[in-house]
Scaffold this motif. Sequence first.
Motif, PDB file in Angstrom:
ATOM      1  N   LYS A 194       0.902  -1.273  -0.253  1.00 54.67           N
ATOM      2  CA  LYS A 194      -0.007   0.253  -0.002  1.00 54.67           C
ATOM      3  C   LYS A 194       0.863   1.520  -0.027  1.00 54.67           C
ATOM      4  CE  LYS A 194      -4.360  -2.347   1.365  1.00 54.67           C
ATOM      5  NZ  LYS A 194      -4.952  -2.672   2.578  1.00 54.67           N
ATOM      6  N   ALA A 198       1.820   1.890  -3.507  1.00 59.82           N
ATOM      7  CA  ALA A 198       1.094   2.077  -3.988  1.00 59.82           C
ATOM      8  C   ALA A 198       1.097   4.633  -4.206  1.00 59.82           C
ATOM      9  CB  ALA A 198      -0.419   1.348  -4.366  1.00 59.82           C
ATOM     10  N   VAL A 199       1.369   4.053  -2.784  1.00 54.14           N
ATOM     11  CA  VAL A 199       0.579   5.517  -2.389  1.00 54.14           C
ATOM     12  C   VAL A 199       1.561   6.600  -2.380  1.00 54.14           C
ATOM     13  CG1 VAL A 199      -0.087   7.705   0.021  1.00 54.14           C
ATOM     14  CG2 VAL A 199      -1.195   5.194  -0.563  1.00 54.14           C
ATOM     15  N   THR A 220       1.694   7.166  -6.780  1.00 50.95           N
ATOM     16  CA  THR A 220       1.047   8.517  -7.435  1.00 50.95           C
ATOM     17  C   THR A 220       0.918   9.980  -6.490  1.00 50.95           C
ATOM     18  OG1 THR A 220      -0.717   6.580  -7.661  1.00 50.95           O
ATOM     19  CG2 THR A 220      -1.158   8.323  -7.592  1.00 50.95           C
ATOM     20  N   LEU A 235      -7.159   2.944  -5.069  1.00 48.88           N
ATOM     21  CA  LEU A 235      -5.309   2.997  -4.730  1.00 48.88           C
ATOM     22  C   LEU A 235      -5.812   1.724  -3.883  1.00 48.88           C
ATOM     23  CD1 LEU A 235      -3.133   5.681  -5.334  1.00 48.88           C
ATOM     24  CD2 LEU A 235      -2.862   3.506  -6.838  1.00 48.88           C
ATOM     25  N   ILE A 236      -5.593   1.689  -2.158  1.00 47.53           N
ATOM     26  CA  ILE A 236      -5.222   1.014  -1.304  1.00 47.53           C
ATOM     27  C   ILE A 236      -6.682   0.825  -0.417  1.00 47.53           C
ATOM     28  CG2 ILE A 236      -2.876   2.035  -1.209  1.00 47.53           C
ATOM     29  CD1 ILE A 236      -4.564   3.796   1.218  1.00 47.53           C
TER      30      ILE A 236
END
Length: 327
Positions: A78, A81-82, A85, A203-204
């Motif tokens: 996670k 992913a954060v 972006t 995203l998460i």
Amino acid sequence: MTISQATDQSIEQAADILRDGGLVAFPTETVYGLGANALDGQAVAKIFEAKNRPSFNPLIVHVADARQADIYVEMNDKARAVAGTFWPGPISLILPKKKDGGVSDLVSAGLETLAVRVPSHPVAQKLLKACNVPIAAPSANASGEPSATTPMHVTESLGENAPFILAGGASEVGLESTVLDLTGNVPKIVRPGAVTAEDLEPLIGEVEVDTGNPDKPTSPGQLLKHYAPSLPVRLHAIDVAQEEALLGFGPLKFMGVQGGGFAKDLPAGQVMNLSEKGDLHEAAANLFAMLRALDNPKFSAIAVMDIPKTGLGLAINDRLERAARGK
Ligand code: TXA
Ligand code: MG
């Protein structure tokens, strides 16, 4: 005290100060930070002293990119992913602290977790690259006060305690970064900011927003009265007293003065508008500067009009509610 316009040369000078264990105030896109080398406990101690900050309140470590974050924290899926972006940008991630990362225990206030962030402001980016160490940096203001969004506000708030300030204009966002705790099963926002739960969920997955139950805080910062001017702050104002200052949002046309008259006719300096057109981004960028400007002992309080609790409005309301809290 030195205030230096940020140039390649003054950034090098600031990097030297940091490597030598000194403090540097520098611009980020959220607010100004008061930085020290996060690997140097004595340097970090100076931050707590300069701000008069309680030592149980941990600091955010600023790094140049996600790869550098990897050295200090356990990045999970996670987090990647954060970071992919939103970094560089206004979000800090709380993750398990790596024991061999070398970050001083003072930074994390003895916790097993550490907050990391990659700022996008070009001056912050250049400074991180030039000093080549992670920078621990809280907002560059005395503990409890509104955060500083300009070099002037850093000086007003910290005086000689901020001996070297890199100036890089007014902070664009104006509110501190979103703090996202990624150490539990469900990601949790413990301080709302410009990156919202709605931005993160695609995203998460599910994101909780927990801005603080004072009896059971998830982040030490939630415990404190924060972001507060010296004057009392009165929220949900639907009119303004003769002796109050008014912080408006949206059109002021119908805003009345108690005992008669309209707020728009009060003397300049008594009324400020976060955003006449009701734009939340503009309001966030103006919030701390206007709170400071209205914080004049000739007024009895600062009355604040309602601001919608959607999107960035959640973060603005969070700061205002803390500013209005009793000590
Ligand atoms: O935008 C920002 O985040 C600015 C700029 C300079 O980057 N920095 C900033 O730092 O606002 P500061 O120290 O004023 O706020 C950090 C917040 C505090 O509320 C603190 O309690 C929380 O982050 N925090 C830091 N590390 C934490 C951790 N390991 N666990 C829980 N909360 C943490
Ligand atoms: Mg702060």
